[in-house]
Motif scaffolding. Structure first.
Motif, PDB file in Angstrom:
ATOM      1  N   VAL A 432       0.882  -1.155   0.000  1.00  0.00           N
ATOM      2  CA  VAL A 432       0.000   0.000   0.000  1.00  0.00           C
ATOM      3  C   VAL A 432       0.920   1.205   0.000  1.00  0.00           C
ATOM      4  O   VAL A 432       1.906   1.243   0.750  1.00  0.00           O
ATOM      5  CB  VAL A 432      -0.958  -0.002   1.212  1.00  0.00           C
ATOM      6  N   GLU A 433       0.647   2.177  -0.854  1.00  0.00           N
ATOM      7  CA  GLU A 433       1.586   3.285  -0.989  1.00  0.00           C
ATOM      8  C   GLU A 433       0.865   4.616  -1.146  1.00  0.00           C
ATOM      9  O   GLU A 433      -0.264   4.689  -1.649  1.00  0.00           O
ATOM     10  CB  GLU A 433       2.525   3.058  -2.177  1.00  0.00           C
ATOM     11  N   PHE A 434       1.554   5.633  -0.671  1.00  0.00           N
ATOM     12  CA  PHE A 434       1.082   7.004  -0.783  1.00  0.00           C
ATOM     13  C   PHE A 434       1.019   7.400  -2.250  1.00  0.00           C
ATOM     14  O   PHE A 434       1.948   7.168  -3.020  1.00  0.00           O
ATOM     15  CB  PHE A 434       2.021   7.925  -0.009  1.00  0.00           C
ATOM     16  N   ALA A 435      -0.112   8.035  -2.654  1.00  0.00           N
ATOM     17  CA  ALA A 435      -0.274   8.439  -4.047  1.00  0.00           C
ATOM     18  C   ALA A 435      -0.551   9.929  -4.194  1.00  0.00           C
ATOM     19  O   ALA A 435      -0.574  10.423  -5.329  1.00  0.00           O
ATOM     20  CB  ALA A 435      -1.404   7.641  -4.692  1.00  0.00           C
ATOM     21  N   GLY A 436      -0.776  10.645  -3.084  1.00  0.00           N
ATOM     22  CA  GLY A 436      -0.992  12.081  -3.203  1.00  0.00           C
ATOM     23  C   GLY A 436      -1.780  12.632  -2.028  1.00  0.00           C
ATOM     24  O   GLY A 436      -2.494  11.900  -1.338  1.00  0.00           O
ATOM     25  N   GLN A 485      -7.425  12.272 -10.422  1.00  0.00           N
ATOM     26  CA  GLN A 485      -7.128  13.047 -11.618  1.00  0.00           C
ATOM     27  C   GLN A 485      -6.551  14.420 -11.264  1.00  0.00           C
ATOM     28  O   GLN A 485      -5.716  14.966 -11.995  1.00  0.00           O
ATOM     29  CB  GLN A 485      -8.406  13.222 -12.444  1.00  0.00           C
ATOM     30  N   ARG A 486      -6.973  14.974 -10.130  1.00  0.00           N
ATOM     31  CA  ARG A 486      -6.534  16.321  -9.763  1.00  0.00           C
ATOM     32  C   ARG A 486      -5.315  16.351  -8.844  1.00  0.00           C
ATOM     33  O   ARG A 486      -4.465  17.228  -8.958  1.00  0.00           O
ATOM     34  CB  ARG A 486      -7.688  17.073  -9.083  1.00  0.00           C
ATOM     35  N   TRP A 487      -5.224  15.374  -7.907  1.00  0.00           N
ATOM     36  CA  TRP A 487      -4.249  15.516  -6.833  1.00  0.00           C
ATOM     37  C   TRP A 487      -3.218  14.394  -6.728  1.00  0.00           C
ATOM     38  O   TRP A 487      -2.467  14.356  -5.760  1.00  0.00           O
ATOM     39  CB  TRP A 487      -4.978  15.643  -5.483  1.00  0.00           C
ATOM     40  N   GLN A 488      -3.150  13.494  -7.686  1.00  0.00           N
ATOM     41  CA  GLN A 488      -2.146  12.435  -7.574  1.00  0.00           C
ATOM     42  C   GLN A 488      -0.742  13.032  -7.637  1.00  0.00           C
ATOM     43  O   GLN A 488      -0.480  13.999  -8.352  1.00  0.00           O
ATOM     44  CB  GLN A 488      -2.327  11.382  -8.666  1.00  0.00           C
ATOM     45  N   ASP A 489       0.159  12.425  -6.854  1.00  0.00           N
ATOM     46  CA  ASP A 489       1.529  12.915  -6.734  1.00  0.00           C
ATOM     47  C   ASP A 489       2.309  12.599  -8.019  1.00  0.00           C
ATOM     48  O   ASP A 489       2.320  11.450  -8.473  1.00  0.00           O
ATOM     49  CB  ASP A 489       2.206  12.248  -5.532  1.00  0.00           C
ATOM     50  N   PRO A 490       2.986  13.566  -8.638  1.00  0.00           N
ATOM     51  CA  PRO A 490       3.718  13.312  -9.891  1.00  0.00           C
ATOM     52  C   PRO A 490       4.807  12.255  -9.742  1.00  0.00           C
ATOM     53  O   PRO A 490       5.019  11.435 -10.644  1.00  0.00           O
ATOM     54  CB  PRO A 490       4.312  14.683 -10.239  1.00  0.00           C
ATOM     55  N   LYS A 493       3.197   8.841  -9.695  1.00  0.00           N
ATOM     56  CA  LYS A 493       2.734   8.472 -11.033  1.00  0.00           C
ATOM     57  C   LYS A 493       3.901   8.050 -11.919  1.00  0.00           C
ATOM     58  O   LYS A 493       3.771   7.154 -12.740  1.00  0.00           O
ATOM     59  CB  LYS A 493       2.001   9.662 -11.654  1.00  0.00           C
ATOM     60  N   ARG A 494       5.058   8.662 -11.703  1.00  0.00           N
ATOM     61  CA  ARG A 494       6.221   8.371 -12.535  1.00  0.00           C
ATOM     62  C   ARG A 494       6.907   7.074 -12.146  1.00  0.00           C
ATOM     63  O   ARG A 494       7.406   6.329 -13.003  1.00  0.00           O
ATOM     64  CB  ARG A 494       7.213   9.534 -12.432  1.00  0.00           C
ATOM     65  N   GLU A 495       6.921   6.716 -10.866  1.00  0.00           N
ATOM     66  CA  GLU A 495       7.760   5.619 -10.389  1.00  0.00           C
ATOM     67  C   GLU A 495       6.989   4.367  -9.961  1.00  0.00           C
ATOM     68  O   GLU A 495       7.550   3.272  -9.937  1.00  0.00           O
ATOM     69  CB  GLU A 495       8.600   6.102  -9.211  1.00  0.00           C
ATOM     70  N   SER A 496       5.741   4.490  -9.596  1.00  0.00           N
ATOM     71  CA  SER A 496       5.014   3.347  -9.055  1.00  0.00           C
ATOM     72  C   SER A 496       4.705   2.309 -10.132  1.00  0.00           C
ATOM     73  O   SER A 496       4.440   2.649 -11.290  1.00  0.00           O
ATOM     74  CB  SER A 496       3.709   3.821  -8.403  1.00  0.00           C
TER      75      SER A 496
END
Length: 500
Positions: A432-436, A485-490, A493-496
């Motif tokens: 389970v991981e932080f996404a934003g 769509q609005r608040w996901q961490d960049p 999104k790039r590494e997960s």
């Protein structure tokens, strides 16, 4: 024939290239007293009746199983007179129930190719492989034919073990008989006690080891390496140091497979196994440099996969590999011992017992706002503070392949730490991981995926309440949630690998 002469071929040991097979007298070297034997044969059908005379009404002497080897001594009408050296018993068997072994090894290899494809005929295939190994010349054994026979031997032995582990009550008698036939040909199996009380049976892989030591086709090499590095065929109760040694050996075995010459789906299988093994090593190795190197190798192998070339049977392995690699991906980042977020400072320290302790302070180290220790790995590089400054998310991994999320939340009573697991079940495989962060300081975005207690929990993307960590909304795809769509961490999104 006297009793002593009967025992001449009862337990012959075949030594070819170091391969020991208790072949049941497939190559008859001496003539019997009643005359020269006609040759050797393999039983073709399960529970074939061995009778006392050349007629179906004669008394039953024994029930034979497919793949058992017999000496053929004479023939009468549509029956063969045979001798079973294991049972020390002779009798008559219908000709349609026995395959008379040819003298040409190439004919044996051709028959083996056909039988190998038939589910349920594994014991017969073992007999054909043993017959080929015994009758082939040294040049044939050291060539492509010998490699093919050993590859088939290992594959068939592995299939018998897999069928035994399924526990199908309708076929348990047949499976037990196949294991018995395999034991007569010198094949060995090992068993492992599972946490749920089951006993897992695995082929010891001797034939596959010999395939890897010979010049073999790329697919045969890949099949052998994958069979020898199966994650389920290891002792769950092994000490961490022993497991690390086993994983290091597994990594070495897989490194010798040249993936460039493989078909895309076989290449994917080897890369998935390599990525999973390296992820295990990244968790086991406490030296920062070694752990980081293993994690980066795991991520590189996973990045080389071709998802469009995955076979349908490999989907479960694909998901499991993604979970295991994603759980360890922070090990590939720089190891940090401290982080600063304005006035807030986070630091890691080790205890003599081997724990890692996380401390949160506001400038006074003597009075930490919060302290939490774990025997697992705490990835300080993953720490993220929300805009309001009242919550911090950090990845923590207590077990291999199982990554939790620590949420540090500030309330009117001070800072407190809550642990969010991948799923509410006994730890297995997952993350389970932080996404934003959602503006307002009351919500957080996470993604999670797990396989625990034998069940696969589908990949979900969730909006959680920071106060209770209760799920307010969730979906199977991030684009289905407006908050994602609005608040996901960049960086997420790039590494997960959750977005694979």
């Amino acid at each position: 024939m006297s009793k002593n002469k009967r025992r001449v071929c009862s337990l012959p040991v075949l030594l070819v290239m170091g391969l020991s097979l208790a072949a049941a007298c497939l190559n008859v070297a001496a003539a019997a007293e009643a005359g020269k034997p006609l040759g050797a044969g393999l039983v073709l059908h399960d529970q074939a009746p061995l009778r006392g005379a050349a007629r179906d009404s004669a008394p039953l002497q024994a029930s034979l199983w497919r793949g058992e080897a017999l000496e053929i001594r004479a023939e009468r009408l549509d029956h063969y007179q045979v001798w079973d050296y294991r049972r020390e018993r002779g009798g008559w068997l219908r000709k349609s129930q026995i395959y008379r072994l040819p003298n040409d090894p190439n004919e044996l290899l051709a028959s083996l190719r056909l039988v190998r494809l038939q589910q349920g005929a594994e014991a017969l295939g073992l007999g054909l492989a043993a017959a080929y190994v015994q009758s082939a010349s040294r040049e044939q054994l050291n060539g492509a034919g010998g490699t093919e026979a050993l590859d088939a031997l290992g594959t068939l032995a592995e299939r018998i073990a897999d069928r035994a582990n399924l526990g199908n009550k309708n076929n348990e008698t047949l499976t037990a008989a196949q294991l018995d036939v395999a034991a007569r040909y010198g094949l060995r199996y090992v068993s492992f006690n599972q946490p749920d009380g089951r006993v897992l049976l695995c082929y010891d892989g001797d034939a596959f080891r010999r395939v890897l030591s010979m010049p073999a086709a790329a697919e045969a090499q890949a099949r052998a390496a994958l069979a020898l590095t199966r994650p389920d065929c290891s002792d769950p109760a092994a000490l961490p140091s022993d497991k690390e040694k086993l994983d290091a050996w597994r990594a070495e075995v897989l490194s010798h497979v040249d993936v460039q010459d493989l078909a895309p789906h076989w290449k994917n299988r080897v890369l998935m196994r390599r990525a999973a093994v390296q992820a295990s090593l990244a968790f086991a190795r406490r030296e920062a440099a070694a752990s980081t190197a293993a994690a980066q190798a795991s991520l590189a192998d996973f990045a080389s996969l071709q998802p469009t070339e995955l076979a349908e049977d490999d989907q479960a392995s694909w998901n499991d590999t993604a979970m295991r690699v994603n759980a360890m991906r922070w090990a590939g980042s720089p190891r940090l011992s401290s982080r600063e977020f304005g006035k807030l400072q986070m630091s890691l320290s080790a205890t003599p017992e081997g724990e890692q302790c996380l401390s949160l302070t506001d400038g006074n180290p003597a009075k930490p706002l919060l302290r939490r220790c774990s025997f697992g790995q705490v990835w300080l590089a993953s720490a993220s503070l929300n805009r309001e400054g009242n919550a911090i998310a950090i990845a923590a991994q207590p077990l291999e392949g199982w990554r939790e999320l620590w949420i540090l939340h500030k309330s009117s009573e001070g800072w407190r730490l809550q642990v969010l697991p991948p799923t509410a079940a006994h730890p297995g495989l997952g993350y389970v991981e932080f996404a934003g962060w959602v503006p307002g300081g009351k919500q957080v975005l996470v993604s999670r995926e797990a396989r625990a207690e034998g069940r696969y929990a589908r990949r979900t993307f969730e909006l959680l309440n920071l106060q209770t960590l209760a799920t307010e909304r969730q979906a199977g795809e991030p684009q289905l949630l407006g908050a994602f769509q609005r608040w996901q961490d960049p960086a997420w999104k790039r590494e997960s690998l959750a977005l694979r």
